[in-house]
Design a protein around this motif. Structure first.
Motif, mmCIF file in Angstrom:
data_model
loop_
_atom_site.group_PDB
_atom_site.id
_atom_site.type_symbol
_atom_site.label_atom_id
_atom_site.label_comp_id
_atom_site.label_asym_id
_atom_site.label_seq_id
_atom_site.Cartn_x
_atom_site.Cartn_y
_atom_site.Cartn_z
ATOM 1 N N LEU A 29 4.616 7.574 6.583
ATOM 2 C CA LEU A 29 5.023 6.178 6.419
ATOM 3 C C LEU A 29 3.915 5.321 5.833
ATOM 4 O O LEU A 29 4.175 4.284 5.219
ATOM 5 N N LEU A 30 2.658 5.740 6.010
ATOM 6 C CA LEU A 30 1.522 4.962 5.514
ATOM 7 C C LEU A 30 1.018 5.462 4.165
ATOM 8 O O LEU A 30 0.059 4.918 3.624
ATOM 9 N N TYR A 31 1.647 6.505 3.619
ATOM 10 C CA TYR A 31 1.222 7.032 2.323
ATOM 11 C C TYR A 31 1.406 5.999 1.216
ATOM 12 O O TYR A 31 0.583 5.880 0.316
ATOM 13 N N LEU A 32 2.501 5.256 1.274
ATOM 14 C CA LEU A 32 2.744 4.228 0.265
ATOM 15 C C LEU A 32 1.812 3.045 0.506
ATOM 16 O O LEU A 32 1.623 2.608 1.646
ATOM 17 N N ASP A 33 1.248 2.499 -0.560
ATOM 18 C CA ASP A 33 0.334 1.359 -0.419
ATOM 19 C C ASP A 33 1.014 0.170 0.238
ATOM 20 O O ASP A 33 0.412 -0.526 1.057
ATOM 21 N N PHE A 68 1.208 0.668 3.982
ATOM 22 C CA PHE A 68 -0.114 0.644 4.612
ATOM 23 C C PHE A 68 -0.682 -0.768 4.656
ATOM 24 O O PHE A 68 -1.267 -1.193 5.657
ATOM 25 N N GLN A 69 -0.501 -1.513 3.576
ATOM 26 C CA GLN A 69 -1.103 -2.847 3.503
ATOM 27 C C GLN A 69 -0.513 -3.824 4.520
ATOM 28 O O GLN A 69 -1.183 -4.756 4.941
ATOM 29 N N ILE A 70 0.731 -3.600 4.944
ATOM 30 C CA ILE A 70 1.314 -4.510 5.936
ATOM 31 C C ILE A 70 1.116 -3.984 7.363
ATOM 32 O O ILE A 70 1.512 -4.644 8.321
ATOM 33 N N SER A 71 0.501 -2.809 7.488
ATOM 34 C CA SER A 71 0.230 -2.257 8.812
ATOM 35 C C SER A 71 -1.036 -2.880 9.393
ATOM 36 O O SER A 71 -1.822 -3.533 8.685
ATOM 37 N N LYS A 72 -1.256 -2.655 10.676
ATOM 38 C CA LYS A 72 -2.462 -3.169 11.337
ATOM 39 C C LYS A 72 -3.719 -2.583 10.707
ATOM 40 O O LYS A 72 -4.704 -3.306 10.481
ATOM 41 N N ASN A 73 -3.674 -1.290 10.413
ATOM 42 C CA ASN A 73 -4.829 -0.660 9.777
ATOM 43 C C ASN A 73 -5.112 -1.250 8.402
ATOM 44 O O ASN A 73 -6.268 -1.387 7.989
ATOM 45 N N TRP A 127 -4.523 -4.359 7.424
ATOM 46 C CA TRP A 127 -5.167 -5.662 7.608
ATOM 47 C C TRP A 127 -6.634 -5.487 8.000
ATOM 48 O O TRP A 127 -7.510 -6.188 7.487
ATOM 49 N N ASN A 128 -6.886 -4.558 8.910
ATOM 50 C CA ASN A 128 -8.265 -4.326 9.341
ATOM 51 C C ASN A 128 -9.127 -3.757 8.222
ATOM 52 O O ASN A 128 -10.325 -4.048 8.127
ATOM 53 N N GLU A 129 -8.489 -2.945 7.366
ATOM 54 C CA GLU A 129 -9.219 -2.376 6.239
ATOM 55 C C GLU A 129 -9.765 -3.478 5.338
ATOM 56 O O GLU A 129 -10.901 -3.407 4.858
ATOM 57 N N ARG A 130 -8.972 -4.509 5.083
ATOM 58 C CA ARG A 130 -9.415 -5.597 4.207
ATOM 59 C C ARG A 130 -10.654 -6.296 4.770
ATOM 60 O O ARG A 130 -11.546 -6.689 4.018
ATOM 61 N N VAL A 131 -10.693 -6.444 6.088
ATOM 62 C CA VAL A 131 -11.850 -7.091 6.719
ATOM 63 C C VAL A 131 -13.110 -6.245 6.525
ATOM 64 O O VAL A 131 -14.173 -6.761 6.154
ATOM 65 N N VAL A 132 -12.991 -4.940 6.759
ATOM 66 C CA VAL A 132 -14.148 -4.047 6.639
ATOM 67 C C VAL A 132 -14.624 -3.949 5.191
ATOM 68 O O VAL A 132 -15.827 -3.969 4.915
ATOM 69 N N ILE A 133 -13.676 -3.840 4.255
ATOM 70 C CA ILE A 133 -14.049 -3.746 2.842
ATOM 71 C C ILE A 133 -14.772 -5.008 2.392
ATOM 72 O O ILE A 133 -15.723 -4.952 1.594
ATOM 73 N N LYS A 134 -14.362 -6.142 2.909
ATOM 74 C CA LYS A 134 -15.057 -7.390 2.584
ATOM 75 C C LYS A 134 -16.517 -7.318 3.029
ATOM 76 O O LYS A 134 -17.424 -7.741 2.298
ATOM 77 N N GLU A 135 -16.757 -6.746 4.204
ATOM 78 C CA GLU A 135 -18.119 -6.583 4.697
ATOM 79 C C GLU A 135 -18.930 -5.651 3.793
ATOM 80 O O GLU A 135 -20.082 -5.937 3.453
#
Length: 509
Positions: free
Chosen positions: A228-232, A235-240, A242-250
């Motif tokens: 289910l998370l294979y599609l971008d 994945f982008q609307i999942s909790k992971n 959202w958290n990924e965007r925060v980490v990548i910003k760092e």
């Protein structure tokens, strides 16, 4: 009456939806199972497959348990193994003949490397086609031997700083090798490949960078096991997501600050070049970041492209070397007879001199070279790599259809007893020239192979030889952590769950 009719219609709609979904799933399964692709995959060994979900559920384990499970596959099912669900399929390979076929014929990288795209962009690690070719050709200049020769002085200087850190730990019963080596490796990369003067506190930078790397790995690896998370979009609307965007910003903030600092230094002439250096640099022999900045001025790369490559080389250059150095020190400490041979080699090169190692000294360290290679055999910093099968090929007697993801298990390849007798033992002599003559060219892949091999492997080897030779000349390493104490988990690199400890004992002068 109206409510009754409404409920009746709602129930009928739900039934239609349910029946439609059921029919869709059945048709999807029948297509995936009985199409040519499905029939080919049904012939390949692997964990038992269930309708629709395939066998991907076998891999849905905690990351430490997953690492252990992956080690059982080759022993249970052989050298070519199939996994997947519906039309998302993968094979796992372990035989050097099959690996040679894949690496030479299949140079494209797609999933799961594309999961890193929001972080690394289309940097050298995951780009394809003409963009990859242009970047590879450009960046090769940054790892020319003439450039590496210039770095030897920095390697030696940082080895002295490392020795000062070790000296503070020498009074302890045990020292955390990872903590000591991490900041040294990061500082070397910043001062050489990136050409920065390291204005930010190295302890703070190392901590921030490592924490961010750990976070993003924890977010992205579950994605590989969830269809289910294979599609971008999912994945982008999942909790992971959202958290990924925060980490990548760092992570991007760290690399952008390095680029900004280097551009400022170049603009204000803080980095003063001699006439000899200017003539040298006109030949294209620049540090990697300087080379990228020069090409930006010529319009060959933009600011985002520079960040892609800095992110890529910070990630691949730092973490891989750090974990290798930790395993190397552990193995040297646990094998006193090998440590004595290393010390004898240092004595033969340096005598009683305390002078720093030169690039010519590093060339003479043949036995140390074997020790590092054997460490990378036992503990390859990148334990698996992926390729996309873009054309139908035959591996191990099985026809593999195009569009298949291929996972090459380097960790298991390096421990095949038919290639390496007594595979669990640390035997550096395996890599003496006379013992490598008949070895399959694709039996040893610590830096990958083929056209997409690691561009920085010589840089990494020289760096590790400088640090290790300085350490062996001044300290005797005693064992604390043993190989049997190590427990790994699935990550970007071969990472142990617990810190690695050794004891540093000063040598008598």
């Amino acid at each position: 009456m109206i409510n009754f009719v409404g409920c009746y219609l709602t129930n009928n709609v739900m039934k239609v939806i349910f029946i439609g979904l059921f029919i869709f799933l059945v048709v999807s399964y029948l297509y995936c199972r009985f199409s040519r692709r499905g029939r080919l995959f049904a012939k390949i060994p692997g964990p038992p497959r269930w309708p629709l979900i395939g066998n991907v559920h076998n891999f849905n384990l905690p990351r430490d348990k997953l690492f252990e499970y992956l080690r059982t596959l080759n022993k249970t099912y052989g050298d070519v193994i199939a996994s997947g669900t519906l039309d998302v399929t993968a094979i796992h390979i372990y035989n050097p003949n099959d690996i040679e076929t894949v690496i030479t014929k299949c140079t494209k990288k797609y999933k799961p490397y594309t999961f890193l795209r929001r972080w690394l962009g289309d940097g050298l690690l995951i780009s394809n086609g003409s963009k990859w070719q242009d970047r590879r050709k450009l960046l090769t200049h940054a790892f020319h031997f003439d450039v590496l020769r210039k770095y030897a002085r920095t390697f030696a200087d940082e080895a002295e700083v490392f020795m000062e850190a070790v000296e503070k730990e020498a009074a302890r019963d045990q020292a955390d090798v990872n903590r000591l080596i991490n900041k040294t490796i990061l500082r070397i990369i910043c001062k050489t490949i990136m050409g920065t003067s390291m204005k930010e506190d190295i302890d703070s930078l190392t901590t921030k960078y490592l924490e961010a790397i750990h976070k993003i790995a924890a977010l992205l690896f579950p994605r590989m096991l969830n269809i289910l998370l294979y599609l971008d979009i999912t994945f982008q609307i999942s909790k992971n997501g959202w958290n990924e965007r925060v980490v990548i910003k760092e992570l991007h903030q760290i690399t952008k600050s390095i680029i900004k600092e280097r551009k400022t230094d170049l603009h204000t002439n803080i980095h003063i070049q001699s006439e000899a250096e200017k003539r040298f640099n006109k030949k294209g022999r620049l540090a990697m970041l300087d080379l990228l900045i020069e090409n930006e001025k010529e319009g060959k790369i933009d600011d985002n492209g520079i960040r892609e490559e800095v992110d890529t080389f910070m990630f691949r250059g730092f973490d891989t070397t750090s974990v290798t150095m930790a395993y190397l020190m552990m193995l040297i400490a646990n094998n006193p007879e090998i440590q004595n041979k290393l010390y004898d080699e240092m004595k033969s090169i340096f005598g009683d001199s305390r002078r720093p190692a030169t690039i010519d000294d590093l060339k003479e360290m043949k036995y140390l070279d074997c020790c590092i290679k054997e460490t990378l055999r036992l503990y390859p910093s990148v334990p698996y790599i992926f390729r996309s099968i873009t054309e139908e090929i035959v591996l191990g007697g099985y026809v593999i259809p195009a569009g298949t993801m291929c996972q090459i298990h380097i960790y298991d390849l390096h421990r095949r007893p038919d290639l390496y007798p007594e595979p669990e033992r640390f035997i550096p002599e395996r890599f003496l020239p006379e013992n490598c003559i008949d070895r399959h060219l694709f039996a040893y892949l610590p830096f990958s192979a083929g056209s997409r091999n690691c561009i920085g492997q010589k840089f990494a080897m020289l760096q590790m030889k400088t640090l290790t030779s300085s350490l062996i000349r001044k300290y005797r390493l005693e064992a604390v952590t043993k190989s049997t104490d190590l427990n790994f988990y699935v990550d970007f690199v071969l990472r142990a769950k617990l810190p690695i400890y050794v004891r540093y004992c000063p040598r008598e002068v």
